[in-house]
Motif scaffolding. Structure first.
Motif, PDB file in Angstrom:
ATOM      1  N   GLY A   1       0.715  -1.322  -0.091  1.00  9.74           N
ATOM      2  CA  GLY A   1      -0.100  -0.037   0.029  1.00  9.74           C
ATOM      3  C   GLY A   1       0.919   1.201   0.072  1.00  9.74           C
ATOM      4  N   ASP A   2       2.263   1.388   0.358  1.00 14.86           N
ATOM      5  CA  ASP A   2       2.873   2.633   0.479  1.00 14.86           C
ATOM      6  C   ASP A   2       3.190   3.154  -0.948  1.00 14.86           C
TER       7      ASP A   2
ATOM      8  N   ALA B   1      -1.982  -2.257  -5.097  1.00 16.30           N
ATOM      9  CA  ALA B   1      -1.303  -0.851  -5.045  1.00 16.30           C
ATOM     10  C   ALA B   1      -1.510  -0.405  -6.591  1.00 16.30           C
ATOM     11  N   PRO B   2      -2.325  -0.011  -7.098  1.00 16.80           N
ATOM     12  CA  PRO B   2      -2.890   0.322  -8.283  1.00 16.80           C
ATOM     13  C   PRO B   2      -1.705   1.533  -9.097  1.00 16.80           C
ATOM     14  N   ALA B   3      -1.099   1.996  -8.207  1.00 18.23           N
ATOM     15  CA  ALA B   3      -0.201   2.944  -8.585  1.00 18.23           C
ATOM     16  C   ALA B   3       0.941   2.508  -9.295  1.00 18.23           C
ATOM     17  N   LEU B   4       1.177   0.986  -9.210  1.00 17.69           N
ATOM     18  CA  LEU B   4       2.205   0.421  -9.821  1.00 17.69           C
ATOM     19  C   LEU B   4       2.113   0.289 -11.326  1.00 17.69           C
ATOM     20  N   ALA B   5       0.918   0.627 -11.840  1.00 14.98           N
ATOM     21  CA  ALA B   5       0.557   0.580 -13.174  1.00 14.98           C
ATOM     22  C   ALA B   5       1.501   1.539 -14.077  1.00 14.98           C
ATOM     23  N   GLY B   6       1.710   2.585 -13.117  1.00  6.30           N
ATOM     24  CA  GLY B   6       2.203   3.611 -13.902  1.00  6.30           C
ATOM     25  C   GLY B   6       3.772   3.956 -13.583  1.00  6.30           C
ATOM     26  N   MET B   7       4.276   2.856 -12.985  1.00 10.74           N
ATOM     27  CA  MET B   7       5.805   3.001 -12.466  1.00 10.74           C
ATOM     28  C   MET B   7       6.677   2.296 -13.183  1.00 10.74           C
ATOM     29  N   ARG B   8       7.822   2.608 -13.427  1.00  6.13           N
ATOM     30  CA  ARG B   8       8.894   2.012 -14.071  1.00  6.13           C
ATOM     31  C   ARG B   8       9.516   1.011 -13.071  1.00  6.13           C
ATOM     32  N   LEU B   9       9.688  -0.099 -13.220  1.00  8.34           N
ATOM     33  CA  LEU B   9      10.212  -1.051 -12.137  1.00  8.34           C
ATOM     34  C   LEU B   9      11.301  -1.984 -12.785  1.00  8.34           C
ATOM     35  N   ILE B  10      12.362  -2.154 -12.131  1.00  2.61           N
ATOM     36  CA  ILE B  10      13.613  -3.022 -12.178  1.00  2.61           C
ATOM     37  C   ILE B  10      13.594  -3.842 -10.867  1.00  2.61           C
TER      38      ILE B  10
ATOM     39  N   ASP C   1       2.899 -12.402 -15.399  1.00  2.00           N
ATOM     40  CA  ASP C   1       1.389 -12.495 -15.434  1.00  2.00           C
ATOM     41  C   ASP C   1       0.810 -11.297 -14.923  1.00  2.00           C
ATOM     42  N   ARG C   2       1.550 -10.914 -13.524  1.00  2.00           N
ATOM     43  CA  ARG C   2       0.874  -9.874 -12.838  1.00  2.00           C
ATOM     44  C   ARG C   2       0.740  -8.388 -13.603  1.00  2.00           C
ATOM     45  N   PHE C   3       1.969  -8.175 -14.353  1.00  2.00           N
ATOM     46  CA  PHE C   3       2.128  -6.798 -15.024  1.00  2.00           C
ATOM     47  C   PHE C   3       2.076  -6.986 -16.515  1.00  2.00           C
ATOM     48  N   ALA C   4       1.747  -7.874 -17.042  1.00  2.00           N
ATOM     49  CA  ALA C   4       1.610  -8.096 -18.534  1.00  2.00           C
ATOM     50  C   ALA C   4       0.616  -7.278 -19.034  1.00  2.00           C
ATOM     51  N   ALA C   5      -0.235  -6.726 -18.403  1.00  2.00           N
ATOM     52  CA  ALA C   5      -1.532  -5.997 -19.154  1.00  2.00           C
ATOM     53  C   ALA C   5      -1.054  -4.392 -18.898  1.00  2.00           C
TER      54      ALA C   5
END
Length: 269
Positions: free
Chosen positions: A159-160, A188-197, A214-218
């Motif tokens: 949630g952070d 954490a829906p905000a993850l959809a707009g974040m760049r992740l490594i 699978d979680r981030f494919a969309a």
């Protein structure tokens, strides 16, 4: 170093006296690993003595370093080859001008301080559950004059991420399998707009690499980055050393493959 050497000696004495000792393939492999770590630490000490504890190459060249790594190998960090498979992806992330960098599992601050030195407008939030790592990360930020922009904290929960929703955010995660629990777009829906490594750890959480894909494919374009041989030039100190020392100098102590997921938000995410 003498204390560590004595620990290694006692470790071998105990196993040589034990039934089976180091005679099994597993025992021999473990024994070689212990010796290799000892030698790597010796190389790191020589590098520190020569260069005053600064990173020699890579994107963080010139960065002042704390006395030791709180997790993993110090020598490749000082040389600048540590996780160099990520260098082009870090460059892309920096070119996107992040406002916020979240370094979760920051250890002593290799990425937290290193990226703060390069992303001059970014606020860095570095998190680790180890109090020792937190203290080392604060010290690393102080050594490099970025302490005002590096905020160090403890446990980071799904949630952070919501506190950073809508901002240009780079997230770096290395938490030994707990990425499975942390990276939850449903929480954490905000993850959809974040760049992740993200470093993944099937060795601890079987199947986590596939689950995260699978979680981030969309929402994300996903690249799997696998560690490979090191090809960067070695510092002068190592050029005339044995081939074994040259290999150990860039060894990162990995016991099993830990591929990264580089995930960039899709334009519609």
């Amino acid at each position: 170093m003498a204390s560590y050497l004595e620990t290694v000696r006692e470790w071998f004495r105990a196993r040589l006296d034990a039934p089976g000792g180091l005679s099994t393939p597993e025992g021999a492999t473990l024994g070689l690993r212990v010796l290799a770590i000892w030698r790597s630490r010796m190389i790191a000490r020589a590098l520190r003595d020569q260069n005053g504890g600064r990173v020699l190459g890579g994107p963080f060249a010139g960065m002042a370093y704390v006395e030791d790594a709180t997790e993993g190998a110090l020598a490749p960090r000082l040389i600048g080859t540590y996780e160099d498979e990520l260098h082009p992806y870090l460059a892309e992330a920096l070119a996107a001008d992040p406002e916020v960098i979240l370094d979760i599992g920051c250890a002593e601050g290799y990425y937290a301080a290193g990226l703060a030195r390069l992303a001059l407008r970014a606020q860095v939030h570095a998190h680790d559950t180890s109090a020792i790592a937190q203290a080392a990360c604060r010290r690393m930020a102080e050594l490099n004059g970025v302490a005002e922009r590096v905020q160090v904290g403890g446990l980071f929960q799904p949630g952070d991420f919501q506190a950073f929703a809508g901002r240009r955010c780079l997230v770096i995660v290395d938490i030994e399998g707990a990425e499975d629990d942390l990276l939850r777009p449903d929480l954490a829906p905000a993850l959809a707009g974040m760049r992740l490594i993200v470093e993944t750890h099937d060795v601890y959480r079987p199947g986590v690499l596939a689950r995260l894909q699978d979680r981030f494919a969309a929402t994300h374009e996903i690249t799997v980055v696998r560690p490979g041989p090191k090809t960067s030039p070695l510092p002068e100190l190592l050029r005339n050393r044995s081939h074994l020392d040259q290999l150990l100098a860039v060894w990162e102590f990995r016991a099993a493959p830990t591929p990264w997921l580089v995930m960039t938000p899709k334009p519609s995410a």
